[in-house]
Every structure is written in structure tokens, then in C-alpha cells.
Design a protein around this motif. Structure first.
Motif, mmCIF file in Angstrom:
data_model
loop_
_atom_site.group_PDB
_atom_site.id
_atom_site.type_symbol
_atom_site.label_atom_id
_atom_site.label_comp_id
_atom_site.label_asym_id
_atom_site.label_seq_id
_atom_site.Cartn_x
_atom_site.Cartn_y
_atom_site.Cartn_z
ATOM 1 N N ALA A 96 -47.678 -1.682 -19.440
ATOM 2 C CA ALA A 96 -47.765 -1.758 -20.893
ATOM 3 C C ALA A 96 -47.499 -3.173 -21.374
ATOM 4 O O ALA A 96 -48.175 -3.670 -22.307
ATOM 5 N N GLU A 97 -46.538 -3.854 -20.760
ATOM 6 C CA GLU A 97 -46.241 -5.242 -21.143
ATOM 7 C C GLU A 97 -47.419 -6.157 -20.852
ATOM 8 O O GLU A 97 -47.745 -7.041 -21.643
ATOM 9 N N ALA A 98 -48.060 -5.932 -19.708
ATOM 10 C CA ALA A 98 -49.230 -6.747 -19.350
ATOM 11 C C ALA A 98 -50.373 -6.515 -20.335
ATOM 12 O O ALA A 98 -51.083 -7.455 -20.709
ATOM 13 N N GLU A 99 -50.542 -5.272 -20.759
ATOM 14 C CA GLU A 99 -51.620 -4.955 -21.692
ATOM 15 C C GLU A 99 -51.366 -5.609 -23.054
ATOM 16 O O GLU A 99 -52.273 -6.151 -23.684
ATOM 17 N N ARG A 100 -50.114 -5.595 -23.492
ATOM 18 C CA ARG A 100 -49.774 -6.229 -24.773
ATOM 19 C C ARG A 100 -49.965 -7.742 -24.720
ATOM 20 O O ARG A 100 -50.345 -8.373 -25.706
ATOM 21 N N ALA A 101 -49.698 -8.326 -23.533
ATOM 22 C CA ALA A 101 -49.807 -9.767 -23.389
ATOM 23 C C ALA A 101 -51.260 -10.238 -23.237
ATOM 24 O O ALA A 101 -51.550 -11.426 -23.404
ATOM 25 N N ALA A 102 -52.142 -9.320 -22.916
ATOM 26 C CA ALA A 102 -53.547 -9.679 -22.652
ATOM 27 C C ALA A 102 -54.274 -10.102 -23.929
ATOM 28 O O ALA A 102 -53.941 -9.673 -25.018
#
Length: 203
Positions: free
Chosen positions: A197-203
Motif C-alpha cells: 500500500a505504501e508503494a502504491e501511494r508513493a507511485a
């Protein structure tokens, strides 16, 4: 039941260099790690040891088998570490500099690693007729194989420490992850999903 165990430390591990298929031996710390870890598998539950053909995995398996008085019942080519092609021997930071998109010349595709990982699990299970087996392999290989079972992206899995253990079980005609790096699966899965989820938000 299979315990997927990452081999002991090598000099390249200590230096943060990518090993892949390069056959780097255990160092003194790696041998001590294997001897220390053996007690975690004592008690008679585990019945055999197998490994990848690479020397660092085979020697780790030999140390565990000797300490536990268990037979080594084979090496399996399916357990080999992922091949990293031109990136082998350099640090992860150098990999990021040279190949920021992670498209590394000569690198074995992730889906091929996970596919042979699954073949390896099935072959070990078939060869051992339901026995509980210690399987000594490699961090990248273990990550790809567990992710194939759990359905998570391999990049969201944690880094596996030397001699860490992840347990899988074959039941009801399917493989199931029971623990990841010594952490119960449900707890580990929460952390994996948080990273995703953190990676998706940072994308």
C-alpha cells in the motif's frame, strides 16, 4: 511440511554484493550461524535435509544435518538462486545506478524463478512421501517461491536474514505458507500488504 532456510553468511553477503549463481562459499560467521541455528530444529520433528547445489547452501545443509543427526537426501537444481547476470558481484546500490529499471542483462525472469520453485517443492514432497524436510536455499529464490504461493508481489516481501526459516505445508492439494522469516504468516502478510500500500501511494 518444508522449512525453507536461507544459507549462512558469505563474504559477499557481508559486503552487500549480489551473488546469484556465483558460487561463493560460507565464511566463518556463516558456519557459526548454521551451528547455532541447528538447535531450533532439534526434537525429532524434522526428518531430512536437502539443499541447492551451490556450495554455500550445501555446506549449510551439511552442518545442520550433522548437528541434528539427519540424512542429507539430495540436492535439487530447482533450488538454485535466481541468476542476476551482469549484476552479480556488485552492490545493490550499484545495481540501482546501472539499471534503475531493474532490467539487468542476463537476469533470470522472476516468473521463471517462481515456476521452478514450485516444481522444486513438488519434487521434494514427492521424493519424501510426507516427511518434514529442511530445505536449504537462497533468499531471492525463497522470496519468489513464497510469493507464488501467497499471491503477493515478491518485492514487498522482507529481506531474509541468513539462516532464517519460512515454513510451507502441502495440504488439501495446495501449498500454504505457514511462516515467513520466522514470523507467523498472518502477521507477516499484514506487513507485506502495508508495504504494498505504501508503494502504491508513493507511485
Amino acid at each position: 511440511m518444508l522449512a525453507l532456510i536461507r544459507h549462512g553468511q558469505t563474504d559477499w553477503n557481508f559486503a552487500g554484493r549480489l551473488q546469484g549463481r556465483t558460487d561463493i562459499p560460507l565464511n566463518a560467521v556463516g558456519r557459526a550461524q548454521a551451528r547455532a541455528a541447528a538447535s531450533a530444529y532439534a526434537g525429532g520433528y524434522w526428518e531430512a535435509v536437502v539443499s541447492s547445489p551451490l556450495g554455500r547452501a550445501r555446506e549449510t545443509a551439511e552442518i545442520l544435518a550433522d548437528a541434528l543427526d539427519l540424512p542429507i537426501t539430495g540436492t535439487y537444481d530447482e533450488l538454485l538462486e535466481q541468476e542476476y547476470g551482469e549484476a552479480e558481484g556488485i552492490s545493490w546500490s550499484e545495481v540501482a545506478t546501472h539499471w534503475p529499471d531493474r532490467v539487468i542483462p542476463g537476469k533470470e525472469p522472476d516468473h521463471e524463478v517462481s515456476a521452478r520453485g514450485m516444481r522444486g517443492l513438488h519434487r521434494i514432497a514427492a521424493d519424501h512421501e510426507g516427511r518434514h524436510v529442511l530445505v536449504v536455499a537462497h533468499g531471492g529464490f525463497i522470496r519468489q517461491t513464497l510469493a507464488a504461493i501467497s499471491g503477493h508481489e515478491p518485492r514487498h516481501y522482507p529481506r531474509f536474514e541468513n539462516l532464517s526459516s519460512s515454513v510451507v505445508q502441502y495440504a488439501n492439494a495446495a501449498w500454504h505458507v505457514r511462516s515467513i522469516g520466522g514470523v507467523p504468516y498472518l502477521e507477516a502478510a499484514v506487513a507485506i500488504e502495508r508495504r504494498a500500500a505504501e508503494a502504491e501511494r508513493a507511485a
